[in-house]
Design a protein around this motif. Structure first.
Motif, mmCIF file in Angstrom:
data_model
loop_
_atom_site.group_PDB
_atom_site.id
_atom_site.type_symbol
_atom_site.label_atom_id
_atom_site.label_comp_id
_atom_site.label_asym_id
_atom_site.label_seq_id
_atom_site.Cartn_x
_atom_site.Cartn_y
_atom_site.Cartn_z
ATOM 1 N N GLY A 177 -30.904 -91.061 -62.164
ATOM 2 C CA GLY A 177 -29.910 -89.805 -62.516
ATOM 3 C C GLY A 177 -30.539 -88.592 -62.168
ATOM 4 N N LEU A 178 -29.840 -87.980 -61.566
ATOM 5 C CA LEU A 178 -30.108 -86.655 -60.855
ATOM 6 C C LEU A 178 -29.590 -85.266 -61.787
ATOM 7 N N PHE A 179 -30.420 -84.661 -61.863
ATOM 8 C CA PHE A 179 -30.014 -83.178 -62.577
ATOM 9 C C PHE A 179 -30.480 -81.823 -62.183
ATOM 10 N N TYR A 205 -29.680 -76.456 -54.170
ATOM 11 C CA TYR A 205 -30.478 -77.337 -54.660
ATOM 12 C C TYR A 205 -30.966 -78.569 -53.948
ATOM 13 N N GLY A 206 -30.029 -79.214 -53.311
ATOM 14 C CA GLY A 206 -30.351 -80.492 -52.818
ATOM 15 C C GLY A 206 -29.085 -81.067 -51.980
ATOM 16 N N GLY A 207 -29.288 -82.327 -51.292
ATOM 17 C CA GLY A 207 -28.180 -82.942 -50.663
ATOM 18 C C GLY A 207 -27.599 -82.091 -49.555
ATOM 19 N N LEU A 266 -40.290 -89.274 -49.708
ATOM 20 C CA LEU A 266 -39.792 -88.205 -48.783
ATOM 21 C C LEU A 266 -38.143 -88.110 -48.653
ATOM 22 N N SER A 267 -37.585 -86.860 -48.668
ATOM 23 C CA SER A 267 -36.160 -86.715 -48.643
ATOM 24 C C SER A 267 -35.823 -85.379 -47.522
ATOM 25 N N GLY A 268 -34.724 -85.146 -47.431
ATOM 26 C CA GLY A 268 -34.324 -84.077 -46.860
ATOM 27 C C GLY A 268 -33.801 -84.292 -45.368
ATOM 28 N N GLY A 269 -32.569 -84.439 -44.968
ATOM 29 C CA GLY A 269 -32.014 -84.661 -43.734
ATOM 30 C C GLY A 269 -32.662 -85.908 -43.195
ATOM 31 N N LEU A 270 -32.999 -87.092 -43.747
ATOM 32 C CA LEU A 270 -33.320 -88.110 -43.112
ATOM 33 C C LEU A 270 -31.894 -88.810 -42.749
ATOM 34 N N VAL A 306 -38.591 -93.441 -49.370
ATOM 35 C CA VAL A 306 -37.635 -92.532 -48.841
ATOM 36 C C VAL A 306 -36.397 -92.227 -49.533
ATOM 37 N N ASP A 307 -35.556 -91.113 -49.303
ATOM 38 C CA ASP A 307 -34.467 -91.020 -50.209
ATOM 39 C C ASP A 307 -33.521 -90.380 -48.920
ATOM 40 N N VAL A 308 -32.345 -90.867 -49.203
ATOM 41 C CA VAL A 308 -31.310 -90.316 -48.394
ATOM 42 C C VAL A 308 -29.871 -90.040 -48.816
ATOM 43 N N SER A 309 -28.994 -89.030 -48.225
ATOM 44 C CA SER A 309 -27.803 -88.977 -48.886
ATOM 45 C C SER A 309 -26.883 -88.277 -47.637
ATOM 46 N N SER A 310 -27.015 -87.379 -47.129
ATOM 47 C CA SER A 310 -26.072 -86.938 -46.110
ATOM 48 C C SER A 310 -26.096 -87.936 -44.984
ATOM 49 N N GLY A 311 -27.258 -88.151 -44.419
ATOM 50 C CA GLY A 311 -27.718 -89.017 -43.266
ATOM 51 C C GLY A 311 -26.810 -90.345 -43.261
ATOM 52 N N VAL A 312 -26.500 -90.907 -44.201
ATOM 53 C CA VAL A 312 -25.696 -92.205 -44.325
ATOM 54 C C VAL A 312 -24.041 -92.042 -45.017
ATOM 55 N N LEU A 357 -35.332 -90.563 -64.222
ATOM 56 C CA LEU A 357 -34.603 -89.162 -64.282
ATOM 57 C C LEU A 357 -35.241 -88.450 -62.845
ATOM 58 N N GLN A 358 -34.415 -87.742 -62.370
ATOM 59 C CA GLN A 358 -34.818 -86.900 -61.186
ATOM 60 C C GLN A 358 -34.401 -85.315 -61.363
ATOM 61 N N PHE A 359 -35.078 -84.350 -61.477
ATOM 62 C CA PHE A 359 -35.093 -82.935 -61.677
ATOM 63 C C PHE A 359 -35.202 -82.130 -60.614
ATOM 64 N N ILE A 397 -36.878 -97.540 -50.798
ATOM 65 C CA ILE A 397 -35.654 -96.807 -50.329
ATOM 66 C C ILE A 397 -34.563 -96.457 -51.517
ATOM 67 N N LYS A 398 -34.353 -95.184 -51.424
ATOM 68 C CA LYS A 398 -33.156 -94.713 -52.455
ATOM 69 C C LYS A 398 -32.197 -94.314 -51.834
ATOM 70 N N ILE A 399 -30.779 -94.789 -51.885
ATOM 71 C CA ILE A 399 -29.601 -94.214 -51.438
ATOM 72 C C ILE A 399 -29.025 -93.247 -52.571
ATOM 73 N N CYS A 400 -28.750 -92.047 -52.298
ATOM 74 C CA CYS A 400 -28.403 -91.049 -53.565
ATOM 75 C C CYS A 400 -26.920 -90.654 -53.132
ATOM 76 N N GLY A 401 -26.420 -90.089 -54.314
ATOM 77 C CA GLY A 401 -25.124 -89.491 -54.259
ATOM 78 C C GLY A 401 -23.812 -90.468 -54.003
ATOM 79 N N PRO A 404 -21.459 -78.776 -59.490
ATOM 80 C CA PRO A 404 -21.033 -78.065 -58.281
ATOM 81 C C PRO A 404 -21.223 -79.129 -56.928
ATOM 82 N N SER A 405 -21.851 -80.016 -57.280
ATOM 83 C CA SER A 405 -21.892 -81.116 -56.093
ATOM 84 C C SER A 405 -20.673 -81.722 -55.994
ATOM 85 N N PRO A 406 -20.508 -82.046 -54.422
ATOM 86 C CA PRO A 406 -19.183 -82.858 -54.224
ATOM 87 C C PRO A 406 -19.503 -84.407 -54.478
HETATM 88 O O1 LIG Z 1 -26.861 -84.609 -53.532
HETATM 89 C C1 LIG Z 1 -26.343 -83.607 -53.851
HETATM 90 O O2 LIG Z 1 -25.285 -83.246 -53.652
HETATM 91 C C2 LIG Z 1 -27.382 -82.761 -54.743
HETATM 92 C C3 LIG Z 1 -26.944 -81.536 -55.388
HETATM 93 C C4 LIG Z 1 -27.739 -80.898 -56.160
HETATM 94 C C5 LIG Z 1 -29.185 -81.162 -56.153
HETATM 95 C C6 LIG Z 1 -29.621 -82.518 -55.610
HETATM 96 C C7 LIG Z 1 -28.784 -83.155 -54.832
HETATM 97 N N1 LIG Z 1 -29.303 -84.356 -54.258
HETATM 98 C C8 LIG Z 1 -30.475 -84.629 -54.437
HETATM 99 C C9 LIG Z 1 -31.093 -85.877 -53.528
HETATM 100 O O3 LIG Z 1 -31.988 -86.698 -54.032
HETATM 101 C C10 LIG Z 1 -30.662 -85.994 -52.108
HETATM 102 O O4 LIG Z 1 -30.588 -87.397 -52.018
HETATM 103 C C11 LIG Z 1 -31.718 -85.117 -51.510
HETATM 104 O O5 LIG Z 1 -31.695 -83.810 -51.724
HETATM 105 C C12 LIG Z 1 -31.419 -85.206 -49.791
HETATM 106 O O6 LIG Z 1 -30.424 -85.105 -49.503
HETATM 107 P P1 LIG Z 1 -29.977 -85.253 -47.987
HETATM 108 O O7 LIG Z 1 -30.815 -84.149 -47.134
HETATM 109 O O8 LIG Z 1 -28.443 -85.059 -47.988
HETATM 110 O O9 LIG Z 1 -30.184 -86.374 -47.429
#
Ligand SMILES: O=C(O)c1ccccc1NCC(=O)[C@H](O)[C@H](O)COP(=O)(O)O
Length: 207
Positions: free
Chosen positions: A60-62, A134-136, A156-160, A177-183, A82-84, A6-10, A35-37
């Motif tokens: 680290g996310l780039f 690009y993500g998040g 697996l990532s994206g909207g979890l 699994v990877d999550v940011s917005s969902g938590v 590193l995560q590209f 499990i990765k908690i991102c952002g 550009p990311s908040p």
């Molecule tokens: O999180 C960001 O703001 C972001 C900005 C630009 C590129 C990638 C970014 N996040 C990458 C991640 O690994 C997120 O956890 C992934 O996109 C899933 O995000 P979410 O759908 O919000 O769970």
């Protein structure tokens, strides 16, 4: 069956790093994309990474970074991975002589097997929704687009979220699994209860 990592991102705050660690996260993600908040200064990321106990990885996310920037980050922040997320080539990702993963932005027509072959140096492939910025983005993608036989661990990532991660793990059986917005309570502000519920959902799915 091995447990799903499990990765908690952002993460941007010390209390959120503590919440992720206490919930049992295997890794935390620090965003280095202005550009990311959720973007962090190098100094702030170093302070947050210093909080991590042993065996919790700092990622680290780039997005299309210049080498001088990554080297500046690596000189101050003890990243293990590193995560590209941009249009980087394998050679551009591989130059830092440390483990890295590459994000694939999923939509119909993406040939993931070919994508993985074009990144032979990647330790894993992070599958994310195709969103602006690009993500998040907090958006899921059609998990049925994921082919069998990928020759690399899938993250697996994206909207979890706590509400769908159990189904996601049972459907895809990813390495992680990877999550940011969902938590989050707001962009870059994590919610400790949502983090705990997300981890519990993964553990339930692992059985
Ligand atoms: O999180 C960001 O703001 C972001 C900005 C630009 C590129 C990638 C970014 N996040 C990458 C991640 O690994 C997120 O956890 C992934 O996109 C899933 O995000 P979410 O759908 O919000 O769970």
């Amino acid at each position: 069956m091995s447990r799903t990592r499990i990765k908690i991102c952002g993460l941007t705050r010390p209390e959120d790093v503590r919440a992720a660690v206490n919930a049992g996260a295997d890794a935390v993600g620090f965003v280095f994309y202005p550009p990311s908040p959720r973007n962090l200064s190098v100094k702030r990321a170093a302070e947050l990474a210093a909080q991590l106990p042993p065996f919790v990885s700092a990622v680290g996310l780039f997005v299309n970074p210049v080498p001088t920037f990554i080297n500046e980050v690596l000189s101050a922040v003890p990243l293990q991975l590193l995560q590209f997320h941009g249009e980087e080539t394998n050679a551009e990702c591989d130059r830092y002589r440390m483990p890295w993963i590459k994000a694939a932005r999923m939509r119909p027509g993406v040939d993931l097997l070919e994508f993985a072959l074009s990144y032979p140096g990647a330790s894993g492939i992070l599958l994310d929704a195709f969103v602006d910025g690009y993500g998040g983005g907090g958006k899921t993608f059609d998990w049925s687009l994921i082919p069998a036989g990928l020759d690399r661990p899938i993250i697996l990532s994206g909207g979890l979220a706590p509400e769908n991660v159990q189904e996601a793990v049972r459907c895809v059986r990813p390495w992680a699994v990877d999550v940011s917005s969902g938590v989050e309570a707001a962009k870059g502000i994590k919610d400790a209860d949502k983090i705990a519920a997300f981890v519990a959902g993964v553990r339930d799915a692992d059985g």
